[in-house]
Design an enzyme around this catalytic site. Structure first.
Site, PDB file in Angstrom:
ATOM      1  N   LYS A  83       0.812  -1.218   0.000  1.00 27.21           N
ATOM      2  CA  LYS A  83       0.000   0.000   0.000  1.00 27.21           C
ATOM      3  C   LYS A  83       0.845   1.268   0.000  1.00 27.21           C
ATOM      4  CE  LYS A  83      -3.430  -0.578  -0.608  1.00 27.21           C
ATOM      5  NZ  LYS A  83      -3.985  -0.962  -1.942  1.00 27.21           N
ATOM      6  N   ALA A  85       1.645   2.509  -3.296  1.00 32.36           N
ATOM      7  CA  ALA A  85       1.562   2.707  -4.757  1.00 32.36           C
ATOM      8  C   ALA A  85       2.513   1.773  -5.487  1.00 32.36           C
ATOM      9  CB  ALA A  85       1.833   4.161  -5.145  1.00 32.36           C
ATOM     10  N   SER A  86       2.831   0.639  -4.856  1.00 30.48           N
ATOM     11  CA  SER A  86       3.801  -0.280  -5.456  1.00 30.48           C
ATOM     12  C   SER A  86       3.266  -0.950  -6.715  1.00 30.48           C
ATOM     13  CB  SER A  86       4.213  -1.347  -4.429  1.00 30.48           C
ATOM     14  OG  SER A  86       3.110  -2.106  -4.004  1.00 30.48           O
ATOM     15  N   SER A  88       1.085   0.332  -8.856  1.00 31.19           N
ATOM     16  CA  SER A  88       1.094   1.351  -9.908  1.00 31.19           C
ATOM     17  C   SER A  88       2.488   1.489 -10.506  1.00 31.19           C
ATOM     18  CB  SER A  88       0.638   2.695  -9.334  1.00 31.19           C
ATOM     19  OG  SER A  88      -0.688   2.610  -8.870  1.00 31.19           O
ATOM     20  N   HIS A 140      10.486  -7.913  -8.096  1.00 31.85           N
ATOM     21  CA  HIS A 140       9.655  -7.148  -7.172  1.00 31.85           C
ATOM     22  C   HIS A 140       8.816  -8.086  -6.332  1.00 31.85           C
ATOM     23  CE1 HIS A 140       5.686  -7.647  -9.230  1.00 31.85           C
ATOM     24  NE2 HIS A 140       6.453  -7.855 -10.278  1.00 31.85           N
ATOM     25  N   HIS A 142       6.842  -8.431  -1.979  1.00 31.98           N
ATOM     26  CA  HIS A 142       6.755  -7.981  -0.585  1.00 31.98           C
ATOM     27  C   HIS A 142       7.730  -8.798   0.265  1.00 31.98           C
ATOM     28  CE1 HIS A 142       3.474  -5.493  -1.743  1.00 31.98           C
ATOM     29  NE2 HIS A 142       2.588  -6.459  -1.879  1.00 31.98           N
ATOM     30  N   SER A 172      -5.124   2.934   4.141  1.00 35.48           N
ATOM     31  CA  SER A 172      -5.311   2.337   2.822  1.00 35.48           C
ATOM     32  C   SER A 172      -5.364   0.816   2.920  1.00 35.48           C
ATOM     33  CB  SER A 172      -4.177   2.766   1.892  1.00 35.48           C
ATOM     34  OG  SER A 172      -4.353   2.227   0.601  1.00 35.48           O
ATOM     35  N   TYR A 279       4.046   7.324 -17.137  1.00 35.58           N
ATOM     36  CA  TYR A 279       3.333   7.608 -15.895  1.00 35.58           C
ATOM     37  C   TYR A 279       2.327   8.743 -16.081  1.00 35.58           C
ATOM     38  CZ  TYR A 279       2.454   8.969 -11.063  1.00 35.58           C
ATOM     39  OH  TYR A 279       1.841   9.284  -9.876  1.00 35.58           O
ATOM     40  N   THR A 290      -7.771   1.934  -3.888  1.00 36.16           N
ATOM     41  CA  THR A 290      -8.575   1.228  -2.901  1.00 36.16           C
ATOM     42  C   THR A 290     -10.013   1.733  -2.917  1.00 36.16           C
ATOM     43  OG1 THR A 290      -6.629   0.925  -1.509  1.00 36.16           O
ATOM     44  CG2 THR A 290      -8.769   0.663  -0.455  1.00 36.16           C
TER      45      THR A 290
END
Length: 356
Positions: A83, A85-86, A88, A140, A142, A172, A279, A290
């Site tokens: 949460k 903006a990863s 995006s 990439h 978590h 978020s 972007y 969200t």
């Protein structure tokens, strides 16, 4: 000279002083122009000498690998904090990988556990460093920071990341668990059906909005040490700060994501060429939002800010923000509301031995 000034009429004295002043200004201006010309000439000579040295080394066989081999061997790890903006940002990498010819790999851990077992750490390090078919690569997931220098391998990956205001990140995540987002709207989330607002949760002292839930960005940057995951550990905070400064190329903030992307494009064009334009205009860059998120009241924020955990997470966030703004101040300039990257501001000179 003093006697002549006494004998001269006042008007002539004033005119002579003005003439003398103008002459000095003219001379200073000419000297400045000469200095600028000399500097430009030195830079031109220096660039010419650098090119000659590079050509000579190439002819002598100093380079055993192609000039771009190092760029082709680069691996980036984005151990993304939830949460922030990863998604995006990651979608930009997916959109660019075909055009810029690099690989994107998602690190999917069981139950999204950010801590790997020791054997998985070894496997992961070996994969990243020796999997040549996946280089250049953008990994990439978590996953908590992993120090590659501990495993006896050659070459370390380039770490990047993004952080967010800790309370905004928690809010978020709270609503994401209940309502999901517009990325995969049909997917059932873990807390789906719970209609309790974040403010109601804070007021009732619920576990999903407790201050302990703020403890996430620090351990993600701290890494795979047990102390990193001890909530409220000062050692973990200090280690996270150390890693941010010494192990990460760049850490941005969610609130200034466009600047982060622009700076990455300038520093790592092999991966991020075209990222800024994508972007600004692409459909995927802003796609994950969200659903049903309600901003917290001042009372809820004030209650969370009383905790030592918030104070530490906020200290880390402010530390990251200050470092990011420092890097940005030396990389870009603003003009007419637009940001512009600074051109190269260093050159080489006095290169010896001289080339014949």
């Amino acid at each position: 000279m003093g006697l002549l000034r006494i004998m001269m009429p006042p008007k002539l004295q004033l005119l002579s002083i003005l003439a003398f002043g103008l002459s000095m200004l003219f001379i200073e201006n000419q000297i400045q122009k000469l200095e600028e010309s000399r500097t430009k000439l030195e830079r031109t000579i220096a660039r010419h000498e650098v090119r000659e040295v590079e050509q000579r080394h190439t002819q002598d066989g100093v380079r055993d690998t192609p000039p771009l081999a190092e760029a082709e061997d680069v691996v980036i790890i984005y151990n993304r904090v939830p949460k922030t903006a990863s998604t995006s940002f990651t979608n930009i990498a997916y959109d660019l990988c075909g055009k810029n010819h690099f690989h994107v790999l998602h690190i999917n851990t069981t139950k999204n556990n950010p801590v790997m077992s020791l054997q998985d750490q070894v496997r992961f390090v070996r994969n990243v460093t020796s999997w040549r078919e996946m280089k250049p690569g953008f990994y990439h997931g978590h996953v908590a920071f992993l120090d590659f220098s501990k495993y006896g391998v050659r070459g370390k990956p380039v770490y990047i990341n993004v952080v967010r205001d800790p309370i905004q990140r928690l809010v978020s995540y709270y609503y994401f668990l209940r309502f999901g987002d517009d990325y995969r709207p049909g997917l059932r989330r873990r807390k789906q059906g719970d209609k309790k607002t974040f403010d109601e949760c804070v007021s009732a002292g619920g576990s999903d909005c407790a201050s302990e839930k703020l403890w996430l960005q620090i351990p993600f940057f701290c890494g795979h040490y047990s102390e990193c995951w001890n909530v409220g550990s000062r050692w973990a905070l200090d280690q996270a700060k150390y890693n941010l400064l010494n192990e990460y190329l760049l850490v941005g903030v969610t609130e200034e994501l466009e600047d982060f992307i622009m700076m990455l494009e300038a520093a790592l064009p092999r991966f991020f060429k075209g990222a800024t334009g994508l972007y600004k205009t692409g459909k995927k860059s802003h796609l994950r939002k969200t659903t049903e998120k309600k901003p917290p009241t001042k009372e809820s924020v004030a209650k969370l800010q009383q905790s030592d955990i918030w104070k530490m997470e906020n200290e880390f966030y402010e530390f990251a923000l200050e470092q990011f703004q420092f890097v940005r101040a030396h990389a870009v300039r603003e003009k007419d509301g637009e940001l512009y990257l600074l051109a190269q501001n260093f050159f080489y000179e006095k290169i010896y031995p001289k080339v014949n």
